[in-house]
Write a protein that holds these residues in place. Sequence first.
Motif, PDB file in Angstrom:
ATOM      1  N   ILE A 194     -11.178  -0.438  -0.192  1.00 23.76           N
ATOM      2  CA  ILE A 194      -9.712  -0.438  -0.148  1.00 23.76           C
ATOM      3  C   ILE A 194      -9.247  -1.408   0.912  1.00 23.76           C
ATOM      4  O   ILE A 194      -9.722  -1.358   2.048  1.00 23.76           O
ATOM      5  N   HIS A 197      -4.502  -4.426  -5.084  1.00 18.30           N
ATOM      6  CA  HIS A 197      -5.710  -3.709  -5.488  1.00 18.30           C
ATOM      7  C   HIS A 197      -6.220  -4.237  -6.833  1.00 18.30           C
ATOM      8  O   HIS A 197      -7.435  -4.434  -7.011  1.00 18.30           O
ATOM      9  N   TYR A 231      -7.980  -7.432  -6.250  1.00 25.04           N
ATOM     10  CA  TYR A 231      -9.303  -7.203  -5.662  1.00 25.04           C
ATOM     11  C   TYR A 231     -10.320  -6.817  -6.738  1.00 25.04           C
ATOM     12  O   TYR A 231     -11.457  -7.318  -6.758  1.00 25.04           O
TER      13      TYR A 231
END
Length: 324
Positions: free
Chosen positions: A317, A93, A96
């Motif tokens: 997500i 995450h 990202y």
Amino acid sequence: MSFAFLHTEGTNNKNKNAVIINNFLRQPGWNNINDVELIMYWGKNYELKDLFIKPVTLYNCDNCIRQATIFLECSYVHDLNLMILSLNKFQEHCTYLLISGDDSAHNCKVTLLTKIIEIVPMAKYMKGAFYAIEKYHTIPLNTQKRTRFILSNLLTNIQENETLFSTLRTSSDSIKDALKTIVNTLFEWRYELHEDKSFCILKNLIFNLLWNLWYMEFDTLRYQGKYQELFIFLSDKIRNLILNTFTKKYIELGFKYESSTSQTFLPTLPLTNVKQDIAQNSSKNYIQNTNEVHAQEEIQQNETKEDIKQESNNFIIHKNTFIY
């Protein structure tokens, strides 16, 4: 598991040690060792229930000690596996956010490093627990040059990496470089853990199911208007994993921690006399060991919450699942 248990068990133990181990095996925490299907010892398969069929005597004390050590090691393998998989998702995450140009990538990196550092005290307690049990064996594993505990390499590496991660957390260097270091380290930890898992038969770890439940909970909170960054949500989940392991498989197993010597001991009195003191003292010591990282995380989270938008329309997500 022959490399870890090369010696024969032809020497009888002592009655006083048998009493201590018998008391240890009566601790309520053994009910929490429910993630190990069976262990392999001396060419035989053992279930946890086999450890409690007969009372501990000077004749079977060494055998009970070794089985108890292996069961606890394998259960810790399960928990560390879950923690490392969660950290991998956390790192994904953060990566990202960095790639997408999100300003919160730095905060994500710092929070991730804080979570990794919080595992260090857990590693110290785990290793201490193994030493505390083996202390009563006639030939303790930690005194042997050609043998080792399951997890010994991984737990040592986790502790040795503490300085590195503390430096990365306060460094203003490239977020990309920090995340790359984290990726490489977690890969090494997973490789070492994979080697250790081969000595245990664990019950299925359905991590993807757990991840999906976490995502659903996070999505529900957003729907209810309780907005927060995903990495803050994950931070709380990973802390719960760590504290749950410590409570159920350290405190409730009766281990006592002596802060002046940084050593773990087994309870030497019957369960009814020491259970409350063990829980209180162990909790106090664990909290003292993690106070600094918790304080740093709280500061970081407060700074992050000030920057959170009411609705993050560009928030995505990753739902890709891992195959391990």
